[in-house]
Design a protein around this motif. Sequence first.
Motif, PDB file in Angstrom:
ATOM      1  N   CYS A  17       0.825  -1.203   0.000  1.00 27.78           N
ATOM      2  CA  CYS A  17       0.000   0.000   0.000  1.00 27.78           C
ATOM      3  C   CYS A  17       0.859   1.253   0.000  1.00 27.78           C
ATOM      4  O   CYS A  17       2.060   1.224   0.281  1.00 27.78           O
ATOM      5  CB  CYS A  17      -0.985   0.007   1.153  1.00 27.78           C
ATOM      6  SG  CYS A  17      -0.194  -0.056   2.733  1.00 27.78           S
ATOM      7  N   ASN A  18       0.198   2.322  -0.345  1.00 27.50           N
ATOM      8  CA  ASN A  18       0.853   3.626  -0.405  1.00 27.50           C
ATOM      9  C   ASN A  18       0.714   4.333   0.927  1.00 27.50           C
ATOM     10  O   ASN A  18      -0.394   4.426   1.477  1.00 27.50           O
ATOM     11  CB  ASN A  18       0.201   4.481  -1.485  1.00 27.50           C
ATOM     12  CG  ASN A  18       0.707   4.133  -2.868  1.00 27.50           C
ATOM     13  OD1 ASN A  18       1.873   3.783  -3.025  1.00 27.50           O
ATOM     14  ND2 ASN A  18      -0.168   4.222  -3.849  1.00 27.50           N
ATOM     15  N   PHE A  19       1.807   4.840   1.445  1.00 25.13           N
ATOM     16  CA  PHE A  19       1.750   5.745   2.584  1.00 25.13           C
ATOM     17  C   PHE A  19       1.805   7.151   2.004  1.00 25.13           C
ATOM     18  O   PHE A  19       2.813   7.542   1.415  1.00 25.13           O
ATOM     19  CB  PHE A  19       2.942   5.510   3.521  1.00 25.13           C
ATOM     20  CG  PHE A  19       2.854   4.218   4.296  1.00 25.13           C
ATOM     21  CD1 PHE A  19       3.144   3.009   3.695  1.00 25.13           C
ATOM     22  CD2 PHE A  19       2.481   4.227   5.627  1.00 25.13           C
ATOM     23  CE1 PHE A  19       3.058   1.820   4.412  1.00 25.13           C
ATOM     24  CE2 PHE A  19       2.393   3.046   6.352  1.00 25.13           C
ATOM     25  CZ  PHE A  19       2.680   1.830   5.734  1.00 25.13           C
ATOM     26  N   ASP A  20       0.685   7.849   2.128  1.00 23.98           N
ATOM     27  CA  ASP A  20       0.623   9.192   1.552  1.00 23.98           C
ATOM     28  C   ASP A  20       1.101  10.192   2.595  1.00 23.98           C
ATOM     29  O   ASP A  20       0.478  10.359   3.648  1.00 23.98           O
ATOM     30  CB  ASP A  20      -0.808   9.516   1.133  1.00 23.98           C
ATOM     31  CG  ASP A  20      -1.284   8.598   0.023  1.00 23.98           C
ATOM     32  OD1 ASP A  20      -0.537   8.435  -0.949  1.00 23.98           O
ATOM     33  OD2 ASP A  20      -2.385   8.026   0.156  1.00 23.98           O
ATOM     34  N   CYS A  21       2.187  10.853   2.272  1.00 19.77           N
ATOM     35  CA  CYS A  21       2.749  11.797   3.228  1.00 19.77           C
ATOM     36  C   CYS A  21       2.504  13.212   2.740  1.00 19.77           C
ATOM     37  O   CYS A  21       2.790  13.536   1.588  1.00 19.77           O
ATOM     38  CB  CYS A  21       4.253  11.594   3.362  1.00 19.77           C
ATOM     39  SG  CYS A  21       4.701   9.889   3.675  1.00 19.77           S
ATOM     40  N   ASN A  22       1.935  14.014   3.615  1.00 17.78           N
ATOM     41  CA  ASN A  22       1.815  15.435   3.301  1.00 17.78           C
ATOM     42  C   ASN A  22       1.954  16.233   4.595  1.00 17.78           C
ATOM     43  O   ASN A  22       2.279  15.667   5.653  1.00 17.78           O
ATOM     44  CB  ASN A  22       0.501  15.728   2.575  1.00 17.78           C
ATOM     45  CG  ASN A  22      -0.702  15.244   3.340  1.00 17.78           C
ATOM     46  OD1 ASN A  22      -0.699  15.248   4.575  1.00 17.78           O
ATOM     47  ND2 ASN A  22      -1.728  14.812   2.628  1.00 17.78           N
ATOM     48  N   ASP A  23       1.691  17.514   4.503  1.00 15.48           N
ATOM     49  CA  ASP A  23       2.016  18.348   5.672  1.00 15.48           C
ATOM     50  C   ASP A  23       1.064  18.113   6.842  1.00 15.48           C
ATOM     51  O   ASP A  23       1.292  18.646   7.929  1.00 15.48           O
ATOM     52  CB  ASP A  23       2.061  19.836   5.290  1.00 15.48           C
ATOM     53  CG  ASP A  23       0.788  20.280   4.592  1.00 15.48           C
ATOM     54  OD1 ASP A  23      -0.170  19.472   4.536  1.00 15.48           O
ATOM     55  OD2 ASP A  23       0.726  21.415   4.103  1.00 15.48           O
ATOM     56  N   SER A  24       0.009  17.319   6.653  1.00 11.51           N
ATOM     57  CA  SER A  24      -0.870  17.047   7.794  1.00 11.51           C
ATOM     58  C   SER A  24      -0.535  15.717   8.462  1.00 11.51           C
ATOM     59  O   SER A  24      -1.117  15.382   9.483  1.00 11.51           O
ATOM     60  CB  SER A  24      -2.336  17.072   7.363  1.00 11.51           C
ATOM     61  OG  SER A  24      -2.577  16.026   6.476  1.00 11.51           O
TER      62      SER A  24
END
Lengths: 450, 259
Positions: free
Chosen positions: B26-33
């Motif tokens: 799976c994808n670990f979606d990383c963003n500023d939150s």
Amino acid sequence: MARTRSKPTAKASKETTPPPATSNAKALPPSVENVPKLFVLPKDTSKDARIVTLDNPASGTPSRYFFCPEKGFYEFTRIAAPKKACRSWLITSETSMEDEQEEKHEENGGVEIGSGYVTKSADLFLATPIDLLFLILPALAPKSAKDTKQLFLSLDDYLDKLSSSSAHWKALLSQYPSLRAMIEKRMDAFCDTVDAGDDSMYRLSNTKLLQILVKKAERICATSFPSSMEERFIKPTLDVPVMSIKREESNTTQTTTDTSSQPQTETQTEASDTQPSSTPSTTLESQTSFESTSTTATSIEAEDDAPPALQTPPTIPPLLRLRTTLSYILSSYIPSPLRPSLLTLLSTPQPQSSTSLPDLQPLETHLSTLAKLKSQAAALRSISDNISRKRAFDDEDADRAAEREEKKRRKEEEEKRKKGESRGVKALKKVDVSGMKKLSSFFAVGAGKK
Amino acid sequence: MLEARLEQADLLKKVVDAIKDLVQDCNFDCNDSGIALQAMDNSHVALVSMMLKTEAFSPFRCDRNIALGINLGSLTKVLRAAQSNDILTLKAEDAPDVVNLVFENSESDRISEYDIKLMDIDQEHLGIPETEYAATVSLPSPEFQRICRDLSALSESVSIECSKEGVKFACQGDIGSGSVHLRGNTSVDNPEKNVEIDLTEPVSLTFSLKYLVNFCKASGLSKNVKLCLSSEVPLLVEYSLASSSYLRFYLAPKIGDEE
């Protein structure tokens, strides 16, 4: 013109069904056991027309026929969609499309189709006229092939024989005096008769019968076969095998042309000058099919010293068609004890003057020649098989190899993936998810990330 | 550039352990939150949704949105090398080929570092709306795990009935039937044992027990689990984590064959 009805005439109401259960908006009505069938019946039949069960002349099994006292007998041909094509009929009672008489029948029969009915099988039963001759033939034919000695019998004797064979015949004969006259008239055509006092005595004449059959067959052949039948019965039989090597001399029919070796590069020529330069289309086709290299198949005047390959003389295809038709009639309408005697009668050469039977001899000769050629070609093929069928390596092969490589790679990847699966993931694959909808049916796909 | 430092490697270990049996990659979606994860199982009837907010990390830095496609089996292998109270730091470039994990032991000066190759994972992302559920049941997570385990011995599926009287887990199998009835109760001494039922209308739904047992592997993450039900929509099983992070599971109800 024939018209399509949702059911046969009132008297045949046993063929139809009670209407489906009262229309209930919620539940579908249960499927009825005795499903309605679609018939195409002849127009303007008399009111007494009915469906009767008589013995099939060829097989002797009881079959349904449509009988009209004025027009005679009709047989039913079932036209069905191929098994793979799932079709069904939607039957509605569109009263405006039916005439008054139809409506009356509908009322009399007490059968209504209701708001509509869908039959599972898209079968159409087509009534087509059948010669009375075929139906009475079982009574006249000998019971077995050995029983060749036939006696002259009176019409009543034959009618008794018919009545005893089937209850419906008995009813028909007693009910319709006109039928008796019809039978008598038809019997005159194919029986030897002897006058005995007031009465005539009848005996089946194989020759007369065969003449009638040949006439029928000729009528069928008069208009050429539909292309599908031509492909199936005529063309393959007449195909000459491809031979790149010397062909031995062989005699063909009628024109008695020499057929011997001919290099493929040579243009093909017509066999004899007696033949018209424009041959029937079937002949053309068969020529082009066996000599693919010959670019001009026709219209080159024959020279005596340029012997052509074996060709199909234009007289052959019509004869073959006639024979195909005759064998069809024999197998589907003639009682089996009669068939052998008729066939021998057909194949024995007749003095041309006495009968109008066709001479099938040329066809037989041609076919046997063809059979010999075909067996030779088959023998040759097995020898040269390993040489001619090898293919050179070309682009297509390269493409295919790449494709195979790709497939292999993908398979390996998949296997690797499978190995990497955790125990839990594997276990979940076995879970029964019936009744569970996919989550994508609850949540919108591709919506923005939460 | 991503850099996220977790005080306790345990958190990520447990999260990955809980979902690795449901999804493979799976994808670990990383963003500023924070770091989010959403994935469905092979049959697409269950979905896991994880959110680790920035507050769970100290510090957290993510300059650009990046998706880290990771095989959870590989991640488990690497995380096994970490001890529960190690400090874990996740690092990745802006257009990464690998994700870098650093485990620091707080007591000794041991530092271990691992790289995991990333993969391109093509996954469809579902938009999950905020739903008002007809019934929300909060219960101790070991209790829920026990119920699921006990009932799964009898049957493949469980019906969860929420009414004014309480919540009833019932199943029927070849060998017999069983049910567990819980009433709402709150105790001042032992708030961990609270069973709270918030009901706007009674609901009854049937679910696959094997999936629920699978979800229960997250029990170690939280003392309480929240079940949210409405008829005709997926069940939500939520384990809330510290600092408003969460691990949520969704499971499609069984419709049609009432067992």
